[in-house]
Structures are given as structure tokens and as C-alpha cells.
Write an enzyme that holds these catalytic residues in place. Sequence first.
Site, PDB file in Angstrom:
ATOM      1  N   GLU A 159      70.590  29.640  40.162  1.00 37.19           N
ATOM      2  CA  GLU A 159      69.870  28.354  40.102  1.00 37.19           C
ATOM      3  C   GLU A 159      70.478  27.300  41.035  1.00 37.19           C
ATOM      4  O   GLU A 159      71.025  26.283  40.588  1.00 37.19           O
ATOM      5  CB  GLU A 159      69.816  27.837  38.661  1.00 37.19           C
ATOM      6  CG  GLU A 159      68.967  28.716  37.755  1.00 37.19           C
ATOM      7  CD  GLU A 159      68.775  28.139  36.360  1.00 37.19           C
ATOM      8  OE1 GLU A 159      69.567  27.288  35.946  1.00 37.19           O
ATOM      9  OE2 GLU A 159      67.824  28.563  35.684  1.00 37.19           O
ATOM     10  N   GLU A 192      64.998  35.261  33.960  1.00 42.45           N
ATOM     11  CA  GLU A 192      65.442  34.801  32.639  1.00 42.45           C
ATOM     12  C   GLU A 192      64.193  34.362  31.887  1.00 42.45           C
ATOM     13  O   GLU A 192      63.581  33.350  32.226  1.00 42.45           O
ATOM     14  CB  GLU A 192      66.410  33.618  32.769  1.00 42.45           C
ATOM     15  CG  GLU A 192      67.677  33.967  33.534  1.00 42.45           C
ATOM     16  CD  GLU A 192      68.646  32.787  33.656  1.00 42.45           C
ATOM     17  OE1 GLU A 192      68.452  31.765  32.975  1.00 42.45           O
ATOM     18  OE2 GLU A 192      69.588  32.898  34.456  1.00 42.45           O
TER      19      GLU A 192
HETATM   20  C1  GAL Z   1      69.605  29.029  32.945  1.00 41.80           C
HETATM   21  C2  GAL Z   1      70.822  29.662  33.558  1.00 41.80           C
HETATM   22  C3  GAL Z   1      71.473  30.633  32.625  1.00 41.80           C
HETATM   23  C4  GAL Z   1      71.659  30.036  31.289  1.00 41.80           C
HETATM   24  C5  GAL Z   1      70.334  29.574  30.780  1.00 41.80           C
HETATM   25  C6  GAL Z   1      70.454  28.928  29.441  1.00 41.80           C
HETATM   26  O1  GAL Z   1      69.275  27.844  33.559  1.00 41.80           O
HETATM   27  O2  GAL Z   1      70.491  30.306  34.744  1.00 41.80           O
HETATM   28  O3  GAL Z   1      72.714  31.005  33.141  1.00 41.80           O
HETATM   29  O4  GAL Z   1      72.552  28.992  31.386  1.00 41.80           O
HETATM   30  O5  GAL Z   1      69.781  28.643  31.655  1.00 41.80           O
HETATM   31  O6  GAL Z   1      71.109  27.709  29.535  1.00 41.80           O
END
Ligand code: GAL
Length: 657
Positions: free
Chosen positions: A142, A295
Site C-alpha cells: 500500500e 486483501e
Molecule cells: C491493509 C494492509 C494490511 C493490514 C490491513 C488491516 O491496509 O495492507 O497489512 O494492515 O490493512 O489493517
Amino acid sequence: MYYGADYYPEHWPEARWTEDAVLMREAGINVVRMAEFAWTRMEPREGTFDFAWLDRAIDVLAGHGIDVVLGTPTATPPAWLMRSHPECFLVEEDRRPLTFGHRRNYCPTNSTYRDHTRRIVAAMAEHYAGHPAVIGWQIDNEFGDRCYCDSCVRAFHIWLEARYGSLERLNAAWGTDFWSHIYTAWNEIPLPWSGSHTHNPGLALDYRRFMSDAYVDYQRLQIEILRQYDPGKFITHNFMGFGYPKLNYYDLAQDLDMVAWDNYPRFQGLRHASMLALAHDTMRGLKSANFWVMEEQSGPAGQTQLGKTPRPGEIPFWTWQAIAHGADAIVYFRWRTCRFGAEEYWHGILDHDGVPRRRYREVAKVGAQLQRAGDVIVGSRVKARAALLLSYDSRFGFQNQPLNSVFSYERVFESYYRALWNRNIGLDVVSPDADLSDYAIVIAPSVYILPEDVARRLREYVSAGGALVTSCRSGVMDEHNVVVNQTLPGPLSELCGVVVDEYDSLDSVDAVVLRAEGPLGDAQFMSGVWVDVLEPQGAEVIARYGSDYYAGQPAVTAHRFGEGLAVYVGTVPDVAFIDVLCRWLCEEFDVRAPLDVPDGVEVVERNSDAGRLLFLLNGAGGERVVDVGVGGEDLVSGDMVAGHVAIPSLGVVVLRA
Ligand code: GAL
């Protein structure tokens, strides 16, 4: 189809790994992303590497038929590195360097940091080159945030010199005569630390572009190493959807093989399905190609405060919606909720105790469905006859000068997207450089910074028969954030057959009555935020203001230009007006939903050589009956369906016609 989870074996005893792999397999999981924060584990001391633990984890997974995407770990530099090189810390706008203890705390232009990056990325790439279970790479995590350190000041000067060639050109482009800001040496140029001060808009815009380019460049540094050591595997990065405004995502996507992104529908409240759809379409548009969700939310989320638990059926629903909009793989964040660290509250598929429960069963159910349906879906393309034009330059311009306290480029953009989404019109989100010739309708909201070549291509598009909608604050600035030397909407006025006679900045969203007329029928709406009082020069008036001193003056116009139509919306109308406008355009230009469905049911079409796939997603909150006509196979259930099909709340049908 790849279906997976983000996995952190370093957080769990090795004795548990096999059980994890077995549970994953039973849920249909065949890919994991790993290692994107594990720098210190892989390089405990400078130049000393330890991949043995990761090798063993990969072996366990591969032994159960699970492939791996490896993340380069540069979002979380080791403590030993930052202690000995504090100059690597990102400096915030208030000039305070970040400290150790979080992540994304490094400067992407710092040469020391870049050297350390090269070493860890090369070591990883060399170690895993050709590994059959490692199918691809994710770079960093990110990307984002802007840095204001001394290294960035120097890099900015070099960037400016490459862009302008001479200070004369820069001074002329920015208009540095104002307040005696004429630069006589590159190193006189400051970074625009704003505080309470206003900087030259050309400087402010270029700094934002530079910072975006700095991450593109930092990413490229890693891409080149990965391609050198481990060619032939895909390289991606996990983007943050439509909402993230600080990087030019088109530029960031360019060097990658594929876009991936992180979808969290229920974090601080539940995001409306149209906003999730917009994010997916934006991500697909970055490379005009299918993408991965790297994710996907799989549990209640939060860092210091915890949001609501995904309701039964929501995780599968979000998953299928992502696939409908072009996801070719879904990876859930995260496999198991961590017992420690900053994200103890950020839940995954399994809870802290590692016991599979309802969320696991829902993931497993989708896993079984995808084992049947996935390969038919992968590679098919979303079909869209309408597009929205997304300009990061305009976003950057508005970040520097937001117009007033209620204007939001993002909200304006979302309101047009949502009106078409409500009608189930297939939508692409495209860059200002995109080829528009395939679209019947293009909406280009508030293209504030409008280079002449983009304006020319919009004219060509309409001239050839397209329908364009553009809105207030379009064509205001040239590419240097300098107001055009023309009557507004500047390079769009001939196309739109209109000029802006006067404008009014309002601090309310429903300040002015808006009366539709002509093809839009006689109805009354509200608008606000901004008012352009229009003077038609060939265009037909299709709405007028109904209050304030401009009552009776033109607010929205439509202009036949060549074979097409250009609509200029001089204000920020309410959703009801945008809906009426979009309905009229869809009728005029014969843009239809792929299927008529009851309200609250989303329909998205994907096409491939194997045929036409219709995704029917019932987000209405209760059962809905959809007439699918002759129907076909429902890839989700495996059943043949025809005629009236009852879809339960959060139910999904994927019809293979
Ligand atoms: C995303 C990030 C993950 C984890 C997730 C939950 O933004 O890429 O590593 O932190 O959020 O916070």
C-alpha cells in the site's frame, strides 16, 4: 482460479503450520501471500539472511497444493536499519520525521534506504528465483504518503529540471512573478509545506506529481531487480481502491503486470455496494485488465477500535461482487487473527484461537463454488458501454485548492457513478489518456486540470457520436495549474456550446433550486456547492436555477456537436437530478442494463469466448425475484435456472447464458 489468504507463518509456532495448510486446503484455498512485513526475520542483521523459516513454510504449503505470492518487505524497515540511518525516516508536512514503531515510515527517495531495499529485494529474488511454488511478487505494501525530507527536496529539484529544462520555462509556467517568487537557481525552490500558507499552485501540483513519481520510481527499482533474478513471474502491488488520492494510480500501475487491491467493505461502517463497485471498476481501469483482490475483508476490523462483524453472507457477497467486477483472484486478509501487535483487533478468517467457525465455513463454501465455477470466469472481461474519466491531476489540484468547504471531487465523481450503477449500466473508470471510442457515454466530472490534448480527444469523441457529460470546474486550469486564458469552460466551451458568465462558490450542498426543462421534463431539484451561471452559445438549456440572484439563468446545457452530444452541468446537483439526467442519456444513446431486475439487485456482465456471464447480486436486504428468461446454468449452485428465480438476501446467481 486462485483463492487464498494472507498468511503470516512467522506469527505462529511451526507446529501449527501443517494444520493451517490442511484447513486452507479444505476451504478451497490454493494461494497465500506472505512475507510482506518480515524484513527483520529474513535479514536479522545487515547482510545476514535467513530464509530457512520461509522455505519451510513454503514447503508445508506447497505440499498441500498451495502456491505463494511473496511480498517484498520494504513497508516495514528493521529497527537496526532505522537506528543507524535515521535519515531514512519519512518527514511529515510539519517537518517532523516519523519515528520507529509503525510502518510506511521511510522516504522513497533516500539513497541509503534505496540501497538497503536493493539488498533485501535482490536477496529474496535470488533465493526464490525459479521456485515452482512462488508464482508472483507483490511489491511493498500500500504505497502512499508524501515526504518532505531534504532528500526529497533535492530529488524534487532534479525532477523539475528534467521536466522544465530551464528556470525560465519553470518561472513562466508557474507564474512566479506573483509575490516575487522568481527562481534564479533550482535549489531555491521549496517544497510546499502548507501549514497556513498558500503556495504557488504550479509548485503545489508539481510537488504532488513528483511525490507520486517518487513511489513509481521506487517501485520500478524493485521491479527491475525481481525481473532480473526471477523473470516470468507476475509482479503486482496492493492498491487502495478509488478512495486513495495521493498517488497517480495510473502511473503506479503502468510498470506492473497486474493490479491488486485491498477491499474492506465494513470497517468504519458498511460501505455502500456502489462504492465498492466503483473501487473495483477503478482498479480494473488502471490497466484496463482484470485484477486480484489481495486483501478481502474476512472478519471484524479495526486497530484501536473494532467495527461490526461481517454479517452472515456478507463475506461471500463481497467476494462475488469483486469477481463480478473483474477480480480474477480473491485473497482474504488474513488467515488467522494475530494475538499481538498493532492489529490484534483486525480479524481474519480464523479468530485468535485458530478455531474454524462461521466465517471459515462461509469462506469454504465460496471455495467449493469457485472450484466448480472459477475457471469459467477467470479471464472473462467486464462489458461496459459507459465510462467515467478519472483525473489524478485534477484531484491533486483540488487538494491544494479545495474550492470551498463542501466541494469534493470524489463525491461529485461518486454521485455520477452511483446514478449509472443504480441503473445497472456497465461502467469503466478510465484515465484521461484512454481511448474513448468504444463508449456510448463518457462522464468527465470536474476535469479541473485539462491539458489541451485531452480536450481535443473529448471533442473528437463527441464529434464521432459519443455522449459526454462534464461539470463545473472543468477546463479551468492548464497543466501547470494556471487558469486558462479563455472564458470558461476554456477548451471545452466550443464543444459544450456554452460559456460561464459568472460563478458562485457556496458552502452548502442544497443551496439552490434547480428546475429541469426540455428533454428532462418539468421537475424541481436542488443543487449547491458551486454555481456556474451559463450563457449558451449554441447549446440547449435543460435546467435552470430557481433561486438566488441567478433564478431563471441556465444551469445545465446540452449541445449537439458533430454526431454526438455534450452536456455541461454547471453545478453540483442532488442525486435525483443526476438520476434524471442519466436516465435521459441512457435512453437517447441506447445504453441499457444487461437484464431488468428489481431495485437493489446488482447486475454485472462478464464476457469471454466461453460466452456471456451475468452476475446477479441481491443486496436489497430481502428476497428478490428476477426474471432470467430462458436462463441457463447458475455457476454458483450448479443448477439450471430459467424464468422467475428467487434470490435470497445476499444471494448470488452467476448465469451462464
Ligand atoms: C491493509 C494492509 C494490511 C493490514 C490491513 C488491516 O491496509 O495492507 O497489512 O494492515 O490493512 O489493517
